[in-house]
Structure formats: structure tokens, C-alpha cells
Scaffold this active site. Structure first.
Site, PDB file in Angstrom:
ATOM      1  N   TYR A 171      52.000  -2.838  14.070  1.00  0.00           N
ATOM      2  CA  TYR A 171      52.203  -4.059  14.848  1.00  0.00           C
ATOM      3  C   TYR A 171      52.242  -5.293  13.927  1.00  0.00           C
ATOM      4  O   TYR A 171      53.181  -6.083  13.979  1.00  0.00           O
ATOM      5  CB  TYR A 171      51.077  -4.195  15.868  1.00  0.00           C
ATOM      6  CG  TYR A 171      51.243  -5.346  16.831  1.00  0.00           C
ATOM      7  CD1 TYR A 171      52.114  -5.264  17.906  1.00  0.00           C
ATOM      8  CD2 TYR A 171      50.509  -6.524  16.669  1.00  0.00           C
ATOM      9  CE1 TYR A 171      52.264  -6.324  18.793  1.00  0.00           C
ATOM     10  CE2 TYR A 171      50.655  -7.584  17.548  1.00  0.00           C
ATOM     11  CZ  TYR A 171      51.528  -7.478  18.609  1.00  0.00           C
ATOM     12  OH  TYR A 171      51.669  -8.528  19.483  1.00  0.00           O
ATOM     13  N   ASP A 172      51.222  -5.413  13.068  1.00  0.00           N
ATOM     14  CA  ASP A 172      51.106  -6.617  12.234  1.00  0.00           C
ATOM     15  C   ASP A 172      52.292  -6.748  11.272  1.00  0.00           C
ATOM     16  O   ASP A 172      52.938  -7.793  11.194  1.00  0.00           O
ATOM     17  CB  ASP A 172      49.814  -6.585  11.408  1.00  0.00           C
ATOM     18  CG  ASP A 172      48.563  -6.527  12.268  1.00  0.00           C
ATOM     19  OD1 ASP A 172      48.682  -6.353  13.494  1.00  0.00           O
ATOM     20  OD2 ASP A 172      47.458  -6.662  11.713  1.00  0.00           O
ATOM     21  N   GLU A 173      52.564  -5.666  10.546  1.00  0.00           N
ATOM     22  CA  GLU A 173      53.691  -5.711   9.601  1.00  0.00           C
ATOM     23  C   GLU A 173      55.007  -5.739  10.362  1.00  0.00           C
ATOM     24  O   GLU A 173      55.984  -6.330   9.920  1.00  0.00           O
ATOM     25  CB  GLU A 173      53.644  -4.524   8.643  1.00  0.00           C
ATOM     26  CG  GLU A 173      52.497  -4.585   7.644  1.00  0.00           C
ATOM     27  CD  GLU A 173      52.615  -5.725   6.635  1.00  0.00           C
ATOM     28  OE1 GLU A 173      53.647  -6.428   6.595  1.00  0.00           O
ATOM     29  OE2 GLU A 173      51.644  -5.925   5.882  1.00  0.00           O
ATOM     30  N   VAL A 201      40.151  -7.064  25.274  1.00  0.00           N
ATOM     31  CA  VAL A 201      38.758  -7.375  25.610  1.00  0.00           C
ATOM     32  C   VAL A 201      38.583  -8.062  26.967  1.00  0.00           C
ATOM     33  O   VAL A 201      37.678  -7.715  27.726  1.00  0.00           O
ATOM     34  CB  VAL A 201      38.089  -8.152  24.450  1.00  0.00           C
ATOM     35  CG1 VAL A 201      38.654  -9.565  24.303  1.00  0.00           C
ATOM     36  CG2 VAL A 201      36.604  -8.183  24.610  1.00  0.00           C
ATOM     37  N   ASN A 243      39.143  -5.529  29.734  1.00  0.00           N
ATOM     38  CA  ASN A 243      38.062  -4.523  29.718  1.00  0.00           C
ATOM     39  C   ASN A 243      36.806  -5.088  30.357  1.00  0.00           C
ATOM     40  O   ASN A 243      36.208  -4.455  31.231  1.00  0.00           O
ATOM     41  CB  ASN A 243      37.730  -4.103  28.286  1.00  0.00           C
ATOM     42  CG  ASN A 243      38.658  -3.008  27.783  1.00  0.00           C
ATOM     43  OD1 ASN A 243      39.622  -2.645  28.451  1.00  0.00           O
ATOM     44  ND2 ASN A 243      38.366  -2.483  26.609  1.00  0.00           N
ATOM     45  N   PHE A 244      36.402  -6.286  29.924  1.00  0.00           N
ATOM     46  CA  PHE A 244      35.148  -6.864  30.446  1.00  0.00           C
ATOM     47  C   PHE A 244      35.250  -7.105  31.957  1.00  0.00           C
ATOM     48  O   PHE A 244      34.327  -6.774  32.710  1.00  0.00           O
ATOM     49  CB  PHE A 244      34.799  -8.177  29.733  1.00  0.00           C
ATOM     50  CG  PHE A 244      34.273  -8.003  28.325  1.00  0.00           C
ATOM     51  CD1 PHE A 244      34.035  -6.745  27.788  1.00  0.00           C
ATOM     52  CD2 PHE A 244      33.987  -9.128  27.533  1.00  0.00           C
ATOM     53  CE1 PHE A 244      33.535  -6.586  26.490  1.00  0.00           C
ATOM     54  CE2 PHE A 244      33.491  -8.977  26.245  1.00  0.00           C
ATOM     55  CZ  PHE A 244      33.275  -7.716  25.710  1.00  0.00           C
ATOM     56  N   ARG A 296      37.298 -14.722  18.766  1.00  0.00           N
ATOM     57  CA  ARG A 296      38.688 -14.901  19.167  1.00  0.00           C
ATOM     58  C   ARG A 296      38.743 -16.220  19.943  1.00  0.00           C
ATOM     59  O   ARG A 296      37.727 -16.712  20.420  1.00  0.00           O
ATOM     60  CB  ARG A 296      39.185 -13.774  20.091  1.00  0.00           C
ATOM     61  CG  ARG A 296      39.262 -12.385  19.473  1.00  0.00           C
ATOM     62  CD  ARG A 296      40.335 -12.267  18.404  1.00  0.00           C
ATOM     63  NE  ARG A 296      40.500 -10.895  17.929  1.00  0.00           N
ATOM     64  CZ  ARG A 296      39.795 -10.345  16.943  1.00  0.00           C
ATOM     65  NH1 ARG A 296      38.868 -11.049  16.318  1.00  0.00           N
ATOM     66  NH2 ARG A 296      40.032  -9.097  16.563  1.00  0.00           N
TER      67      ARG A 296
HETATM   68  N1  UDP Z   1      36.665  -5.745  21.837  1.00  0.00           N
HETATM   69  C1  UDP Z   1      35.399  -5.461  22.336  1.00  0.00           C
HETATM   70  N2  UDP Z   1      35.295  -4.694  23.464  1.00  0.00           N
HETATM   71  C2  UDP Z   1      36.383  -4.215  24.124  1.00  0.00           C
HETATM   72  C3  UDP Z   1      37.676  -4.509  23.627  1.00  0.00           C
HETATM   73  C4  UDP Z   1      37.783  -5.280  22.476  1.00  0.00           C
HETATM   74  O1  UDP Z   1      34.376  -5.899  21.773  1.00  0.00           O
HETATM   75  O2  UDP Z   1      36.193  -3.535  25.142  1.00  0.00           O
HETATM   76  C5  UDP Z   1      36.796  -6.613  20.649  1.00  0.00           C
HETATM   77  C6  UDP Z   1      37.750  -6.100  19.583  1.00  0.00           C
HETATM   78  O3  UDP Z   1      37.078  -5.274  18.660  1.00  0.00           O
HETATM   79  C7  UDP Z   1      38.224  -7.399  18.950  1.00  0.00           C
HETATM   80  C8  UDP Z   1      38.173  -8.407  20.085  1.00  0.00           C
HETATM   81  O4  UDP Z   1      37.353  -7.829  21.094  1.00  0.00           O
HETATM   82  O5  UDP Z   1      37.334  -7.826  17.946  1.00  0.00           O
HETATM   83  C9  UDP Z   1      39.538  -8.713  20.668  1.00  0.00           C
HETATM   84  O6  UDP Z   1      40.167  -7.489  20.906  1.00  0.00           O
HETATM   85  P1  UDP Z   1      41.533  -7.361  21.677  1.00  0.00           P
HETATM   86  O7  UDP Z   1      41.875  -5.909  21.684  1.00  0.00           O
HETATM   87  O8  UDP Z   1      41.438  -8.077  22.971  1.00  0.00           O
HETATM   88  O9  UDP Z   1      42.606  -8.167  20.822  1.00  0.00           O
HETATM   89  P2  UDP Z   1      42.904  -8.341  19.256  1.00  0.00           P
HETATM   90  O10 UDP Z   1      42.732  -9.800  19.059  1.00  0.00           O
HETATM   91  O11 UDP Z   1      41.915  -7.547  18.432  1.00  0.00           O
HETATM   92  O12 UDP Z   1      44.291  -7.838  19.089  1.00  0.00           O
END
Ligand code: UDP
Length: 310
Positions: free
Chosen positions: A143-145, A185, A188-189, A209
Site C-alpha cells: 500500500y505505502d510504496e 481503529v 473496530n472500537f 493518529r
Molecule cells: N489499532 C488498535 N486497535 C484496533 C485497530 C487498530 O489499537 O482494533 C491501532 C493500529 O495499530 C494503529 C492505529 O490504531 O496504530 C490506527 O490503525 P488503523 O488501522 O485505523 O489505520 P492506520 O493509520 O494504521 O492505517
């Protein structure tokens, strides 16, 4: 104007399409539902100025338009890592074919780039002239590259005078119409809180973030589309930074729950911190995010409450 939106079934694609339709434009959505949802397209299809073509962007297409907004690409780490070779193909061929289609029809391109091009940043916050710290061979590299070569293609087409290709570097964005199983994240939350399950924190939850509500981001897109000139990459995101622990607290506070936290291992190459420097967007576009995290999360929770849970 006639806008071709690749990834119209996705989270940002559906919001951008809806906004353009609301402003009276014609929108053609393109998607193959690799990560987008049919429900997002069904909603747009109620609009008479929307049409949809089921197509995989790694195959060439020829569609007349004034703008190609190239948003097609899975953006959630678990989704883009599931088939990393396909992700890399989308990131290269998807951009190349968007540019070729635009050139053929004298259209412009808006390319959805990302804060991931900064990798695990050594400069904080990240301005556009920071060149990044990206692993070429890690699990996030497809994705990044991929997004980095996408920027290179856009910059070269622009430099050669073939296409005016605009780059927006999108930082973490959230809002209604994300998938509940998106895996990022915020979703998920919210999903865990609404199910009364423990919240999964990766690592110690101290990584940061900066979360932008989707309406703010789309307003940023609209200003880039309306701008007469191409000024190179522009960061779009909310500069207010939170740790994942703080985010977990905020979601719980909003819903009024007190669930346990479940600490899981930190994914490989997970960036420790991220915050956009939006000086350029402020200066060139007069843009900055307006929606506070608590307000945006409340709207997102409301949306997730309204959809059926499986
Ligand atoms: N993360 C977390 N719990 C989760 C999903 C993600 O703690 O259930 C963390 C993940 O490790 C990252 C941050 O939340 O540090 C943001 O993750 P996300 O996948 O939303 O996006 P990213 O910015 O990493 O692409």
C-alpha cells in the site's frame, strides 16, 4: 461537469459522489466491490445523474469525463494486506489507467494519495516536503510504496504536460458508511462498544493518529477540484492528535460504557505517530477541519446503531 469516481462503492467514493450529485454534477461510479459495498451504490443510484459501471481498475477503460477522481484502493491494513499483489496492481495500474483515460478525454485527475507515503515518520507533524520513512519490503509496503509510485506517475504525467493530476494526501478519516468490518481503529472500537465487547488495543495503545471527519475531508477535495492550479501534493487531515488509548476512552464516554481493554500485539511497521501539517491547505484552499472528534464520533456511532448487526 462529468465526474468519473473510481471506488464509488467505497467509503470516500460514496461520500464524494453524493456531494458532487448534490451540487448538480453528473457522476459515473466505477467499482468491482473488492472492498466497497453494494449498499453504497444502491443509495447513489436513486439519483438520476448517477450511473454505475462494474469494472476492475487494473483493466483499462475508456470513459469520457471532465475529471477522474481515482479513489479505488482498499485502505484498511487488514484489507489491503489480504491480497498484497492485487493491492500493488491497483496502486500502479489503477493510477496509470486513470491518467490514460484522463489524457484521452482531456480530463483532470484527483488522485487519492495518503499519509502512508510518510511511513513511520521521523519528522512531526508531517509537511508535504517531508520525504518519508517507508519500509520497501514490509507488510504495509504494497500500500505505502504503491501509493508512492502512484504519486510518481501523477507527477510525471503533470510534468510532461499530459494530464493535470492533483494529489491529495489523506490522513486517517472516519464517518458513516464505513464498513463495520473495515478493521480500522474507529470502526473496530465503535463496533466493539455497541456489541459490549472488550476494545482491542494494539501494542500499548500509545501510538497516535489524527482523525478527520469525512465531511471535512470531502470539503477539502471540493476545494482542490475547484482550484485553478495544481500545486503538488496537499495534506488533508485533522491536525488534532490522539493516542489510541484516548480514542478508546472517547468512544466509551460517548456511548456510556465501561468495557475492558484487550491489549494485542502491535502490527509490523505500525507508525508510532501521525499528524498532518496542514499549513499548505490552509494557505492555498482556505481549508481546515471544523468537526471535533466527539461530534464526528457521535454521528458515526449513530450510523452504526442504524445498520443491522450480524
Ligand atoms: N489499532 C488498535 N486497535 C484496533 C485497530 C487498530 O489499537 O482494533 C491501532 C493500529 O495499530 C494503529 C492505529 O490504531 O496504530 C490506527 O490503525 P488503523 O488501522 O485505523 O489505520 P492506520 O493509520 O494504521 O492505517
Amino acid at each position: 461537469m462529468r465526474y468519473l469516481i473510481t471506488g464509488a462503492a467505497g467509503f470516500l467514493g460514496t461520500h464524494l459522489s453524493a456531494r458532487l450529485l448534490a451540487e448538480g454534477h453528473d457522476v459515473i461510479g466505477l467499482d468491482n466491490f473488492h472492498s466497497g459495498s453494494e449498499a453504497n451504490v444502491a443509495r447513489l443510484q436513486r439519483h438520476s445523474k448517477f450511473s454505475f459501471i462494474r469494472h476492475d481498475v487494473t483493466e483499462r477503460y475508456d470513459i469520457p469525463c471532465d475529471w477522474v477522481c481515482n479513489l479505488a484502493c482498499p485502505a484498511s491494513p487488514p484489507h489491503y494486506q489480504r491480497d498484497p499483489i492485487y493491492t500493488a496492481k491497483i496502486a500502479f495500474l489503477g493510477v496509470l489507467f486513470a491518467l490514460e483515460n484522463a489524457e484521452r478525454h482531456r480530463a483532470k485527475v484527483l488522485q487519492a494519495s495518503t499519509s502512508e507515503i510518510y511511513g513511520d515518520p521521523l519528522v512531526h507533524p508531517q509537511p508535504e516536503d517531508y520525504l518519508g520513512n517507508v519500509n520497501t519490503i514490509g507488510v504495509r509496503s504494497c500500500y505505502d510504496e504503491g501509493k508512492r509510485i502512484g504519486e510518481t506517475l501523477c507527477a510525471d504525467f503533470t510534468r510532461l504536460g499530459r494530464v493535470d493530476a492533483r494529489l491529495v494526501r489523506i490522513f486517517n478519516t472516519y464517518g458513516p458508511f464505513m464498513r463495520a468490518d473495515d478493521g480500522r481503529v474507529v470502526t473496530n472500537f465503535i463496533d466493539q462498544v455497541l456489541r459490549g465487547q472488550a476494545l482491542t488495543l494494539y501494542g500499548a495503545g500509545k501510538q497516535t493518529r489524527s482523525f478527520c471527519y469525512v465531511d471535512d475531508l470531502i470539503e477539502g477535495f471540493m476545494r482542490v477540484l475547484a482550484h485553478p492550479d495544481n500545486h503538488g501534493p496537499i495534506n488533508l487531515g485533522n491536525p488534532v492528535e490522539f493516542t489510541m488509548l484516548q480514542l478508546a476512552e472517547e468512544v466509551q464516554r460517548l456511548v456510556g460504557t465501561h468495557l475492558p481493554l484487550k491489549f494485542e500485539s502491535l502490527p509490523l511497521d505500525d507508525p508510532r505517530q501521525r499528524q498532518p501539517d496542514i499549513t499548505k491547505a490552509r494557505r492555498l484552499l482556505g481549508w481546515e477541519p471544523k468537526v471535533k472528534l466527539a461530534d464526528g464520533l457521535a454521528k458515526t456511532v449513530e450510523y452504526f446503531r442504524s445498520i443491522p448487526r450480524t
